[in-house]
Design a protein around this motif. Structure first.
Motif, PDB file in Angstrom:
ATOM      1  N   ARG A 267       0.832  -1.294   0.037  1.00  0.00           N
ATOM      2  CA  ARG A 267       0.016  -0.013  -0.032  1.00  0.00           C
ATOM      3  C   ARG A 267       0.758   1.480   0.121  1.00  0.00           C
ATOM      4  O   ARG A 267       0.219   2.373   0.350  1.00  0.00           O
ATOM      5  CB  ARG A 267      -0.964  -0.162   1.132  1.00  0.00           C
ATOM      6  CG  ARG A 267      -2.051  -1.329   1.203  1.00  0.00           C
ATOM      7  CD  ARG A 267      -2.569  -1.390   2.493  1.00  0.00           C
ATOM      8  NE  ARG A 267      -1.809  -1.683   3.761  1.00  0.00           N
ATOM      9  CZ  ARG A 267      -1.323  -2.744   3.847  1.00  0.00           C
ATOM     10  NH1 ARG A 267      -1.318  -3.620   3.148  1.00  0.00           N
ATOM     11  NH2 ARG A 267      -0.385  -2.921   4.872  1.00  0.00           N
ATOM     12  N   GLY A 268       2.223   1.135  -0.275  1.00  0.00           N
ATOM     13  CA  GLY A 268       3.091   2.022  -0.165  1.00  0.00           C
ATOM     14  C   GLY A 268       3.465   2.902   1.204  1.00  0.00           C
ATOM     15  O   GLY A 268       3.978   3.891   1.240  1.00  0.00           O
ATOM     16  N   GLU A 269       3.070   2.137   2.242  1.00  0.00           N
ATOM     17  CA  GLU A 269       3.364   2.637   3.570  1.00  0.00           C
ATOM     18  C   GLU A 269       4.900   1.789   4.005  1.00  0.00           C
ATOM     19  O   GLU A 269       5.240   0.981   3.285  1.00  0.00           O
ATOM     20  CB  GLU A 269       2.499   2.091   4.511  1.00  0.00           C
ATOM     21  CG  GLU A 269       0.966   2.721   4.407  1.00  0.00           C
ATOM     22  CD  GLU A 269      -0.143   1.898   4.884  1.00  0.00           C
ATOM     23  OE1 GLU A 269      -1.203   2.555   4.932  1.00  0.00           O
ATOM     24  OE2 GLU A 269       0.031   0.565   4.984  1.00  0.00           O
ATOM     25  N   PHE A 270       5.310   2.095   5.095  1.00  0.00           N
ATOM     26  CA  PHE A 270       6.564   1.545   5.417  1.00  0.00           C
ATOM     27  C   PHE A 270       6.700   1.046   6.726  1.00  0.00           C
ATOM     28  O   PHE A 270       6.347   1.409   7.828  1.00  0.00           O
ATOM     29  CB  PHE A 270       7.993   2.902   5.443  1.00  0.00           C
ATOM     30  CG  PHE A 270       7.888   3.435   4.168  1.00  0.00           C
ATOM     31  CD1 PHE A 270       8.652   3.045   3.139  1.00  0.00           C
ATOM     32  CD2 PHE A 270       7.258   4.758   3.872  1.00  0.00           C
ATOM     33  CE1 PHE A 270       8.769   3.511   2.099  1.00  0.00           C
ATOM     34  CE2 PHE A 270       7.458   5.413   2.895  1.00  0.00           C
ATOM     35  CZ  PHE A 270       8.005   4.838   1.693  1.00  0.00           C
ATOM     36  N   LEU A 293       6.862  -0.576  13.254  1.00  0.00           N
ATOM     37  CA  LEU A 293       6.085   0.684  12.965  1.00  0.00           C
ATOM     38  C   LEU A 293       5.548   0.615  11.811  1.00  0.00           C
ATOM     39  O   LEU A 293       6.526   0.289  10.963  1.00  0.00           O
ATOM     40  CB  LEU A 293       6.819   1.948  13.431  1.00  0.00           C
ATOM     41  CG  LEU A 293       7.343   2.190  14.906  1.00  0.00           C
ATOM     42  CD1 LEU A 293       8.285   3.469  14.846  1.00  0.00           C
ATOM     43  CD2 LEU A 293       6.612   2.334  15.817  1.00  0.00           C
ATOM     44  N   ARG A 294       4.383   0.987  11.408  1.00  0.00           N
ATOM     45  CA  ARG A 294       3.790   0.845  10.237  1.00  0.00           C
ATOM     46  C   ARG A 294       3.692   2.403   9.967  1.00  0.00           C
ATOM     47  O   ARG A 294       3.152   3.237  10.813  1.00  0.00           O
ATOM     48  CB  ARG A 294       2.520   0.435   9.855  1.00  0.00           C
ATOM     49  CG  ARG A 294       1.989   0.567   8.665  1.00  0.00           C
ATOM     50  CD  ARG A 294       0.996  -0.645   8.234  1.00  0.00           C
ATOM     51  NE  ARG A 294      -0.281  -0.441   9.123  1.00  0.00           N
ATOM     52  CZ  ARG A 294      -1.149   0.312   8.924  1.00  0.00           C
ATOM     53  NH1 ARG A 294      -1.542   0.869   7.778  1.00  0.00           N
ATOM     54  NH2 ARG A 294      -2.320   0.076   9.614  1.00  0.00           N
ATOM     55  N   ILE A 295       4.641   3.217   9.026  1.00  0.00           N
ATOM     56  CA  ILE A 295       4.476   4.822   8.995  1.00  0.00           C
ATOM     57  C   ILE A 295       4.120   5.046   7.554  1.00  0.00           C
ATOM     58  O   ILE A 295       4.327   4.431   6.716  1.00  0.00           O
ATOM     59  CB  ILE A 295       5.844   5.088   9.076  1.00  0.00           C
ATOM     60  CG1 ILE A 295       6.495   4.704  10.695  1.00  0.00           C
ATOM     61  CG2 ILE A 295       6.066   6.827   8.848  1.00  0.00           C
ATOM     62  CD1 ILE A 295       7.793   5.260  10.841  1.00  0.00           C
ATOM     63  N   SER A 296       3.255   6.086   7.471  1.00  0.00           N
ATOM     64  CA  SER A 296       2.882   6.400   6.138  1.00  0.00           C
ATOM     65  C   SER A 296       3.781   7.368   5.305  1.00  0.00           C
ATOM     66  O   SER A 296       4.897   7.619   5.931  1.00  0.00           O
ATOM     67  CB  SER A 296       1.486   7.478   6.340  1.00  0.00           C
ATOM     68  OG  SER A 296       2.077   8.756   6.744  1.00  0.00           O
ATOM     69  N   GLU A 297       3.415   7.662   4.051  1.00  0.00           N
ATOM     70  CA  GLU A 297       4.362   8.292   3.352  1.00  0.00           C
ATOM     71  C   GLU A 297       4.710   9.806   3.736  1.00  0.00           C
ATOM     72  O   GLU A 297       5.779  10.603   3.667  1.00  0.00           O
ATOM     73  CB  GLU A 297       3.867   8.460   1.855  1.00  0.00           C
ATOM     74  CG  GLU A 297       4.137   7.166   1.126  1.00  0.00           C
ATOM     75  CD  GLU A 297       3.787   7.377  -0.415  1.00  0.00           C
ATOM     76  OE1 GLU A 297       3.162   8.339  -0.851  1.00  0.00           O
ATOM     77  OE2 GLU A 297       4.341   6.559  -1.316  1.00  0.00           O
ATOM     78  N   ASN A 298       3.884  10.345   4.659  1.00  0.00           N
ATOM     79  CA  ASN A 298       4.110  11.686   5.203  1.00  0.00           C
ATOM     80  C   ASN A 298       4.584  11.641   6.730  1.00  0.00           C
ATOM     81  O   ASN A 298       4.785  12.547   7.522  1.00  0.00           O
ATOM     82  CB  ASN A 298       2.683  12.228   5.496  1.00  0.00           C
ATOM     83  CG  ASN A 298       2.090  12.512   4.246  1.00  0.00           C
ATOM     84  OD1 ASN A 298       2.599  12.930   3.061  1.00  0.00           O
ATOM     85  ND2 ASN A 298       0.706  12.453   3.896  1.00  0.00           N
ATOM     86  N   GLY A 299       5.237  10.254   7.211  1.00  0.00           N
ATOM     87  CA  GLY A 299       5.943  10.348   8.386  1.00  0.00           C
ATOM     88  C   GLY A 299       4.984  10.155   9.711  1.00  0.00           C
ATOM     89  O   GLY A 299       5.413  10.533  10.808  1.00  0.00           O
ATOM     90  N   ILE A 300       3.587   9.617   9.411  1.00  0.00           N
ATOM     91  CA  ILE A 300       2.845   9.436  10.430  1.00  0.00           C
ATOM     92  C   ILE A 300       2.812   8.095  10.862  1.00  0.00           C
ATOM     93  O   ILE A 300       2.663   7.241   9.929  1.00  0.00           O
ATOM     94  CB  ILE A 300       1.521  10.029  10.145  1.00  0.00           C
ATOM     95  CG1 ILE A 300       1.548  11.505   9.901  1.00  0.00           C
ATOM     96  CG2 ILE A 300       0.341   9.560  11.355  1.00  0.00           C
ATOM     97  CD1 ILE A 300       0.196  12.214   9.350  1.00  0.00           C
ATOM     98  N   VAL A 301       3.082   7.703  12.186  1.00  0.00           N
ATOM     99  CA  VAL A 301       2.910   6.533  12.540  1.00  0.00           C
ATOM    100  C   VAL A 301       1.296   5.920  12.492  1.00  0.00           C
ATOM    101  O   VAL A 301       0.565   6.508  13.483  1.00  0.00           O
ATOM    102  CB  VAL A 301       3.768   6.096  14.035  1.00  0.00           C
ATOM    103  CG1 VAL A 301       3.362   4.727  14.495  1.00  0.00           C
ATOM    104  CG2 VAL A 301       4.954   6.545  13.776  1.00  0.00           C
TER     105      VAL A 301
END
Length: 342
Positions: A267-270, A293-301
């Motif tokens: 899904r493009g998350e990290f 941690l699953r982190i969004s492309e904007n740096g939000i956990v």
């Protein structure tokens, strides 16, 4: 309006609050056990036909998991001078490990079906579609300060841009080798490097220097930026590859835990493998060791997954999401735990 850096810092603060308040418990599904006495499935990968998992282990080999009744079998090795008699069954941090190789980061190029490996001693190598012997692409050797006759290296993380085939990889330190990892962990070293290699031209570029143990690396879904984790600095930085900020870097997220490898999910998350605060002045709270941690492309956990049940007191090195389950790598464990956080 907040500046770009201020926004990142704000997101980082939100991330820390989320990290403290909203853990998700993973459900352990099972363990894939390595052949004894091997340890250290540090990175995990699957091929384009979903075969695997593939893992690198302590004696310099890449193993592939087959049918459940077969377990892990040898797929490839990473040192061009590897001697099976000396190396097979080797434990980590041996004096002869430099000769045998120590594979860390693993990634397939799913177009060519070649496996790229960041080996702590042998450098950046690739393995052909049928496994076997390595081809060395970059040896990562840099002269040690004050002694031009001594060369050292410690390659660590790796990822591939699925659109261009460009390989991004890290050298953890230019001052310490893999066998000195415990000394590095207690140091203030800032000699890590982020590199790129274009297999079409064999051009290698230095993208970032001065990193505090450059461990994990991950390319965004659209290839516009690359994340690199700094294990000793408790942070992840973003290097812009394309766009108006190309060839510049910025703070992506500041953490209170130490980030290791980074993996992008479908899904493009990290997913970031993290270990508890090990620095000299940890906050007055229990260490969260180990976890993801699953982190969004904007740096939000977006999600926190403690993995103590899966790994006990072993430090985690990587979290790989495959078919909605998590595979957790470790530098010291003799198994690969499988769990689901969803």
């Amino acid at each position: 309006m907040l500046s770009s850096i201020a926004m990142v810092l704000t997101l980082s603060a939100i991330s820390v609050i989320f990290f403290l308040c909203s853990p998700t418990v993973a459900i352990l599904l099972g363990r894939l056990t390595l052949p004894s006495p091997l340890v250290g499935p540090e990175s995990i990968e699957f091929d384009r036909n979903e075969g695997g998992p593939y893992v690198g282990v302590s004696d310099g080999r890449i193993l592939k998991f087959g049918a459940p009744n077969e377990g892990f079998k040898e797929y490839a090795f990473t040192s061009p001078n590897r001697n099976k008699t000396i190396c097979d069954g080797l434990a980590d941090f041996s004096e002869v490990q430099a000769r045998c190789g120590r594979p860390l980061g693993l990634r397939f190029n799913h177009v060519t079906d070649e496996l790229y490996v960041a080996d702590a001693y042998s450098g950046l190598i690739k393995i052909g579609p049928n496994g076997g012997a390595p081809t060395q692409l970059f040896n990562g050797i840099q002269p040690q300060q004050g002694n031009d006759n001594t060369t050292i290296q410690f390659l660590d993380g790796l990822d591939i841009d699925i659109n261009t085939g460009i390989v991004y990889f890290t050298q953890a330190s230019a001052n310490y080798r893999f066998k000195d990892i415990q000394t590095l962990e207690s140091s203030r070293d800032q000699s890590g490097t982020l590199f790129s290699l274009d297999p079409r031209t064999n051009e290698t570029r230095v993208l970032m220097r001065g990193l505090a143990w450059a461990s994990g690396v991950a390319v965004s879904r659209d290839g516009s930026f690359v994340l690199v984790s700094e294990y000793l600095a408790n942070r992840i930085q973003r290097f812009w590859v394309r766009g108006p900020r190309a060839n510049s870097s910025e703070l992506f997220v500041q953490l209170t835990v130490r980030p290791n490898n980074i993996r992008i999910n479908p899904r493009g998350e990290f997913w970031v493998a993290v270990n508890g605060v090990l620095g000299p002045n940890p906050p007055p709270r229990p260490a969260i060791l180990p976890g993801a941690l699953r982190i969004s492309e904007n740096g939000i956990v977006l999600q926190i997954v403690p993995l103590v049940r899966e790994l006990g007191d072993e430090e985690i090195s990587e979290v790989h999401e495959h078919n909605r389950v998590l595979y957790a790598g470790s530098l010291h464990a003799s198994y690969l735990p499988i769990s689901t956080p969803f």
